[in-house]
Write an enzyme that holds these catalytic residues in place. Structure first.
Site, PDB file in Angstrom:
ATOM      1  N   ASP A 253       0.871  -1.338   0.068  1.00 30.83           N
ATOM      2  CA  ASP A 253       0.428  -0.154   0.198  1.00 30.83           C
ATOM      3  C   ASP A 253       0.651   1.338   0.323  1.00 30.83           C
ATOM      4  OD1 ASP A 253      -2.519   1.372   2.373  1.00 30.83           O
ATOM      5  OD2 ASP A 253      -1.508   2.243   0.887  1.00 30.83           O
ATOM      6  N   ILE A 254       0.727   1.835  -0.509  1.00 31.59           N
ATOM      7  CA  ILE A 254       1.990   3.262  -1.058  1.00 31.59           C
ATOM      8  C   ILE A 254       1.546   4.365  -0.522  1.00 31.59           C
ATOM      9  CG2 ILE A 254       0.356   4.635  -2.534  1.00 31.59           C
ATOM     10  CD1 ILE A 254       2.556   5.236  -4.425  1.00 31.59           C
TER      11      ILE A 254
ATOM     12  N   GLY B  41      -9.542   4.046  -6.426  1.00 27.85           N
ATOM     13  CA  GLY B  41      -8.041   3.919  -6.926  1.00 27.85           C
ATOM     14  C   GLY B  41      -7.596   4.636  -5.098  1.00 27.85           C
TER      15      GLY B  41
ATOM     16  N   ASP C 283      -6.269   6.880  -5.858  1.00 26.10           N
ATOM     17  CA  ASP C 283      -6.353   8.585  -5.506  1.00 26.10           C
ATOM     18  C   ASP C 283      -7.201   9.014  -4.114  1.00 26.10           C
ATOM     19  OD1 ASP C 283      -7.693  11.758  -7.368  1.00 26.10           O
ATOM     20  OD2 ASP C 283      -6.717  11.552  -5.724  1.00 26.10           O
TER      21      ASP C 283
ATOM     22  N   SER D 189      -1.908   4.670 -14.690  1.00 17.84           N
ATOM     23  CA  SER D 189      -3.384   3.874 -15.961  1.00 17.84           C
ATOM     24  C   SER D 189      -4.038   2.564 -16.167  1.00 17.84           C
ATOM     25  CB  SER D 189      -2.965   4.480 -17.183  1.00 17.84           C
ATOM     26  OG  SER D 189      -2.842   6.288 -16.965  1.00 17.84           O
TER      27      SER D 189
HETATM   28  N1  APR Z   1      -1.083   1.204  -2.860  1.00 17.74           N
HETATM   29  C1  APR Z   1      -0.710   1.422  -3.955  1.00 17.74           C
HETATM   30  N2  APR Z   1      -1.494   0.782  -5.362  1.00 17.74           N
HETATM   31  C2  APR Z   1      -2.721   1.159  -5.484  1.00 17.74           C
HETATM   32  C3  APR Z   1      -3.270   1.091  -3.918  1.00 17.74           C
HETATM   33  C4  APR Z   1      -2.615   1.310  -3.535  1.00 17.74           C
HETATM   34  N3  APR Z   1      -3.016   1.403  -1.829  1.00 17.74           N
HETATM   35  N4  APR Z   1      -4.995   1.464  -5.038  1.00 17.74           N
HETATM   36  C5  APR Z   1      -4.745   1.122  -6.032  1.00 17.74           C
HETATM   37  N5  APR Z   1      -3.817   0.803  -6.658  1.00 17.74           N
HETATM   38  C6  APR Z   1      -2.870   0.426  -8.007  1.00 17.74           C
HETATM   39  C7  APR Z   1      -3.764  -0.152  -8.875  1.00 17.74           C
HETATM   40  O1  APR Z   1      -3.955  -1.315  -8.783  1.00 17.74           O
HETATM   41  C8  APR Z   1      -3.379  -0.250  -9.895  1.00 17.74           C
HETATM   42  O2  APR Z   1      -3.039  -1.068 -10.670  1.00 17.74           O
HETATM   43  O3  APR Z   1      -2.517   1.341  -8.555  1.00 17.74           O
HETATM   44  C9  APR Z   1      -3.010   1.595  -9.893  1.00 17.74           C
HETATM   45  C10 APR Z   1      -3.758   2.983 -10.402  1.00 17.74           C
HETATM   46  O4  APR Z   1      -5.003   2.638 -10.170  1.00 17.74           O
HETATM   47  P1  APR Z   1      -6.120   3.443 -10.471  1.00 17.74           P
HETATM   48  O5  APR Z   1      -6.192   4.091  -8.979  1.00 17.74           O
HETATM   49  O6  APR Z   1      -6.836   3.128 -10.775  1.00 17.74           O
HETATM   50  O7  APR Z   1      -5.779   5.065 -11.194  1.00 17.74           O
HETATM   51  P2  APR Z   1      -5.480   5.453 -12.427  1.00 17.74           P
HETATM   52  O8  APR Z   1      -5.988   3.675 -13.455  1.00 17.74           O
HETATM   53  O9  APR Z   1      -4.502   5.730 -12.610  1.00 17.74           O
HETATM   54  O10 APR Z   1      -6.717   5.958 -13.125  1.00 17.74           O
HETATM   55  C11 APR Z   1      -7.081   7.322 -12.478  1.00 17.74           C
HETATM   56  O11 APR Z   1      -9.061   6.856 -10.813  1.00 17.74           O
HETATM   57  O12 APR Z   1      -9.036   7.291  -9.019  1.00 17.74           O
HETATM   58  C12 APR Z   1      -9.804   7.682 -10.163  1.00 17.74           C
HETATM   59  O13 APR Z   1      -9.268  10.237  -9.701  1.00 17.74           O
HETATM   60  C13 APR Z   1      -8.541   9.055 -10.677  1.00 17.74           C
HETATM   61  O14 APR Z   1      -9.326   9.583 -12.467  1.00 17.74           O
HETATM   62  C14 APR Z   1      -8.526   9.267 -11.549  1.00 17.74           C
HETATM   63  C15 APR Z   1      -8.293   7.315 -11.951  1.00 17.74           C
END
Ligand code: APR
Length: 183
Positions: free
Chosen positions: A12-13, A34, A36, A125
């Site tokens: 978890d980042i 996600g 974010d 992404s």
């Molecule tokens: N720690 C690390 N990685 C994570 C975590 C976490 N806590 N939560 C999710 N991820 C990973 C997901 O599994 C994925 O591999 O982050 C990666 C990016 O996924 P998303 O968060 O869905 O981001 P993205 O695909 O870039 O889409 C961005 O999603 O949350 C919204 O506001 C954001 O509109 C934007 C879109």
């Protein structure tokens, strides 16, 4: 070799005590789902206030796709959050690969400009935005390696995977890069 300064990890980042974690944000920069959502929940409400303070560069756009913005980390163990916006995947013929590379490059340019030494990225992404993991992983490791070659002050970049699919893609991509470097 700059590949030696890249590590692929899982977890978890939001729990990483690095100089900066990178947020996979959207152009509005007002939070989302996600990673974010996880980063905003862990950082607390000051993070949203700091994001809202960035001026719109176009209607509804505080951070264009491929660009990056930096804020403090507030309640996070990381000192800073670098917010970047990766491309939505539309099949690969709309400039998505170049835009994803730009998101990694812009984030590391900003980290270097602020004298940061350790940066952690999620798999930008590859979640809600639908970018295929194997290609995203290759773009990530090659772009990060090029940026590290340009910024000697960046000591360590961590590519943090949240599931096993991402972990195997990113580990394979880094291994392939190391093989190329060794040739
Ligand atoms: N720690 C690390 N990685 C994570 C975590 C976490 N806590 N939560 C999710 N991820 C990973 C997901 O599994 C994925 O591999 O982050 C990666 C990016 O996924 P998303 O968060 O869905 O981001 P993205 O695909 O870039 O889409 C961005 O999603 O949350 C919204 O506001 C954001 O509109 C934007 C879109």
């Amino acid at each position: 070799m700059s590949a030696d300064r890249i590590v692929v990890t899982s977890g978890d980042i939001t729990r990483l005590a690095v100089d900066a974690i990178v947020n996979a944000a959207n152009e509005r920069l007002l939070g989302g789902g996600g990673v974010d959502g996880a980063i905003h929940r862990a950082a607390g409400p000051e993070l949203l206030a700091a994001c809202r303070a960035f001026p719109e560069v176009a209607p509804g756009v505080r951070c264009p796709t491929g660009d990056a913005r930096i804020t403090p980390g507030y309640r996070l163990p990381a000192r800073f959050v670098i917010h970047t916006v990766g491309p939505v995947w539309y099949g690969g013929a709309q400039g998505e690969p170049a835009a994803l590379a730009s998101a990694y490059r812009s984030s590391l340019n900003l980290a270097a400009a602020h004298g940061l030494r350790s940066v952690a990225f999620p798999a930008i992404s590859t979640g809600i935005y639908g970018f295929p993991l194997p290609m995203a992983a290759r773009i990530a490791v090659t772009t990060v390696a090029k940026s590290l070659a340009q910024h000697a002050t960046l000591e360590r970049v961590e590519l943090v995977c949240f599931d096993n699919d991402a972990l195997s893609c990113f580990a394979s991509a880094l291994a392939a890069l190391r093989d190329e470097d060794a040739d």
